[in-house]
Design an enzyme around this catalytic site. Structure first.
Site, PDB file in Angstrom:
ATOM      1  N   TYR A 144      -2.667 -21.015  93.171  1.00 23.11           N
ATOM      2  CA  TYR A 144      -2.548 -21.937  94.308  1.00 23.11           C
ATOM      3  C   TYR A 144      -2.484 -23.361  93.775  1.00 23.11           C
ATOM      4  CZ  TYR A 144      -3.944 -24.485  98.587  1.00 23.11           C
ATOM      5  OH  TYR A 144      -3.998 -25.353  99.650  1.00 23.11           O
ATOM      6  N   ASP A 239      -1.725 -26.928  85.937  1.00 22.10           N
ATOM      7  CA  ASP A 239      -2.512 -27.359  87.104  1.00 22.10           C
ATOM      8  C   ASP A 239      -3.987 -27.185  86.736  1.00 22.10           C
ATOM      9  OD1 ASP A 239      -2.585 -26.558  90.674  1.00 22.10           O
ATOM     10  OD2 ASP A 239      -3.988 -27.634  89.368  1.00 22.10           O
ATOM     11  N   LYS A 267     -10.647 -32.832  91.938  1.00 23.21           N
ATOM     12  CA  LYS A 267     -12.033 -32.333  92.005  1.00 23.21           C
ATOM     13  C   LYS A 267     -13.016 -33.121  91.132  1.00 23.21           C
ATOM     14  CE  LYS A 267     -10.314 -27.820  93.418  1.00 23.21           C
ATOM     15  NZ  LYS A 267     -10.866 -27.337  94.687  1.00 23.21           N
TER      16      LYS A 267
HETATM   17  P1  KE4 Z   1      -6.608 -29.978  97.246  1.00 22.25           P
HETATM   18  O1  KE4 Z   1      -5.341 -30.424  97.935  1.00 22.25           O
HETATM   19  O2  KE4 Z   1      -7.374 -28.951  98.051  1.00 22.25           O
HETATM   20  O3  KE4 Z   1      -7.471 -31.154  96.791  1.00 22.25           O
HETATM   21  O4  KE4 Z   1      -6.178 -29.254  95.872  1.00 22.25           O
HETATM   22  C1  KE4 Z   1      -5.247 -28.223  95.909  1.00 22.25           C
HETATM   23  C2  KE4 Z   1      -5.434 -27.368  94.670  1.00 22.25           C
HETATM   24  C3  KE4 Z   1      -4.536 -27.507  93.638  1.00 22.25           C
HETATM   25  N1  KE4 Z   1      -4.648 -26.767  92.500  1.00 22.25           N
HETATM   26  C4  KE4 Z   1      -5.663 -25.879  92.346  1.00 22.25           C
HETATM   27  C5  KE4 Z   1      -5.757 -25.078  91.079  1.00 22.25           C
HETATM   28  C6  KE4 Z   1      -6.620 -25.702  93.385  1.00 22.25           C
HETATM   29  O5  KE4 Z   1      -7.608 -24.794  93.229  1.00 22.25           O
HETATM   30  C7  KE4 Z   1      -6.511 -26.465  94.561  1.00 22.25           C
HETATM   31  C8  KE4 Z   1      -7.485 -26.328  95.713  1.00 22.25           C
HETATM   32  N2  KE4 Z   1      -8.546 -25.399  95.518  1.00 22.25           N
HETATM   33  C9  KE4 Z   1      -9.081 -24.819  96.731  1.00 22.25           C
HETATM   34  C10 KE4 Z   1     -10.107 -23.751  96.349  1.00 22.25           C
HETATM   35  N3  KE4 Z   1      -9.623 -22.810  95.455  1.00 22.25           N
HETATM   36  C11 KE4 Z   1      -9.672 -25.852  97.615  1.00 22.25           C
HETATM   37  C12 KE4 Z   1     -10.596 -25.311  98.666  1.00 22.25           C
HETATM   38  C13 KE4 Z   1      -9.954 -25.325 100.023  1.00 22.25           C
HETATM   39  O6  KE4 Z   1      -8.727 -25.090 100.124  1.00 22.25           O
HETATM   40  O7  KE4 Z   1     -10.706 -25.583 100.982  1.00 22.25           O
END
Ligand code: KE4
Length: 428
Positions: A144, A239, A267
């Site tokens: 993701y 990523d 993060k």
């Molecule tokens: P954000 O747009 O949520 O800040 O980041 C997207 C993203 C991009 N790349 C990786 C590897 C990620 O894990 C994420 C977002 N992670 C999720 C949990 N696995 C965020 C939690 C959520 O969606 O509420």
């Protein structure tokens, strides 16, 4: 466990927010039950609106490697907020954090801060397309990279195919240039490069997958991706939104000694404040506006509060022995849980790398999304609920990573192992 106030708040929230939440996974749909409304956090603990205390292994989905409300981060934020929250103008804080990240990850010669991991990945893809003059992007099933249209793609029929939309509202034209392959499947990626090589702008990957649960790369997989992209003129995008400063101060790229062309971060570099970043080779990054013609912008990009939190967090993480302390805690947890599972003769595979881990209820080794999906997610849901009753807050989804922080004490680890023992006995 009394959840009266959380349930009341959830009912009200559902009137105003889709599903009562601002991000789907928080709604507990994958594990059942009603989400807990959290009032505060301190160290390794969170406290919900009904006064229940939990040892937290979600840690805001990764940012809080220091634990909640670390005193030095709070103090630094209080100082910054007194001087203002945002100026929409350059501040020295952005350069300071940029220098720390570039020093930690030599593949990053220049960096642009944004406000989320989604923005970081979306912008890195746009930049890779501009730099190569090509359109196609390879991603991996189960990985993701945020919710930009082109990356909300799932594998079509067959092993390697053009992506099809993985969400309503995404036109098929947006995923028509997204190729999807199974994680850890070198042959599948080689096939894609045979079929589409000269059209491929980039391969984007979580170097250690965390969004299908934690799935490390098989030996040689990342190295092969690096050689395939190098040979074909495509870019390799790591990523590291989750793994950056999580698995090592230099991220996964320092563990596997692979130099990606671009890296996405988020993060931890904001320590719980909204942040994302993309960076890499100077000749690529100089194509980003205003020096180049790849447009990307953001009102709150590089905002002083997120920068302050990130600077203070990286200052602490850069101290010697921090990552060995984190490894010790995490290994103790893994060892304890696996001993309990062995005693109970339950099929449990704890997939872990550093402080990120996922318990899969399966006898198989999880190497990709298909094997992850064959784990018993229903049993995970019951495990989650029983552990919650024991005061342990795990990710409310089988397909997420759990996190250990610097604030998790030996006592927290022992309490968690005991809770696991009690829970597994109840499940058995
Ligand atoms: P954000 O747009 O949520 O800040 O980041 C997207 C993203 C991009 N790349 C990786 C590897 C990620 O894990 C994420 C977002 N992670 C999720 C949990 N696995 C965020 C939690 C959520 O969606 O509420």
């Amino acid at each position: 466990m009394n959840q009266e106030r959380s349930r009341k708040l959830f009912r009200e929230a559902q009137r105003y927010l889709p599903g009562g939440v601002d991000s789907p996974v928080r709604a507990f749909k994958a594990v059942g039950g009603s989400p807990l409304f959290i009032k505060r956090g301190r160290g390794s603990k969170i406290y919900d609106e009904d006064g229940n205390e939990f040892i937290d292994y979600v840690c805001s989905w990764g940012p809080l490697i220091l634990g909640h409300s670390h005193p030095r981060v709070v103090e630094a934020l209080n100082k910054t907020v007194e001087m203002g929250t945002s100026f929409g103008a350059p501040t020295e804080l952005e350069t300071a954090l940029a220098k720390m990240i570039c020093a930690a990850m030599p593949s990053i010669e220049m960096i642009r801060f944004v406000n989320s991991g989604t923005e970081a990945a979306m912008s890195a893809i746009r930049l890779a397309r501009a730099f190569t003059g090509r359109d196609m992007v390879v991603k991996f099933a189960g990985c993701y990279h945020g919710h930009s249209d082109g990356l909300l793609a799932k594998a079509g029929s067959g092993i390697v195919t053009l992506g099809i939309p993985d969400s309503l509202g995404v036109p098929s034209s947006c995923t028509a240039t997204t190729l999807v392959a199974p994680y850890n499947d070198v042959e599948a990626v080689e096939q894609l490069f045979n079929d589409f090589g000269p059209k491929i702008a980039a391969v984007i990957i979580e170097p250690i997958a965390a969004n299908m649960g934690v799935v490390p790369p098989c030996p040689g997989f990342l190295e092969r991706l690096h050689s395939l992209t190098q040979d074909s003129g495509a870019l390799l995008i790591f990523d590291e939104v989750i793994t950056g400063f999580r698995v090592a101060y230099g991220g996964a790229q320092s563990i596997y000694e692979i130099t990606p062309d671009l890296t996405c971060l988020g993060k931890i570099i904001g320590s719980g404040l909204p942040v994302g970043a993309y960076g890499g080779r100077r000749d690529i990054m100089e194509m980003v506006a205003p020096t180049g013609s790849v447009y990307q912008a953001g009102t709150l990009s590089g905002n002083p509060l997120a920068m302050t939190a990130g600077i203070e967090t990286l200052r602490i993480l850069s101290q010697p022995e921090i990552y060995s302390q984190l490894e010790e805690k995490s290994f103790a947890l893994e060892r304890g849980i696996m001993a309990v599972a062995a005693d109970a003769k339950i099929a449990l595979h704890l997939s872990r790398l550093g402080t990120m881990f996922t318990p899969f209820f399966t006898n198989e080794t999880v190497i990709d999304y298909e094997t992850a999906k064959r784990a018993d997610a229903k049993l995970y849901g019951r495990f989650f609920q029983k552990m919650l009753e024991e005061g342990i807050y795990l990710p409310p989804s089988q397909f997420e990573a759990a996190f250990v922080s610097l604030a998790h004490s030996n006592e927290d680890i022992q309490v968690t192992v005991k809770a696991t023992e009690k829970t597994i006995k109840r499940l058995a």
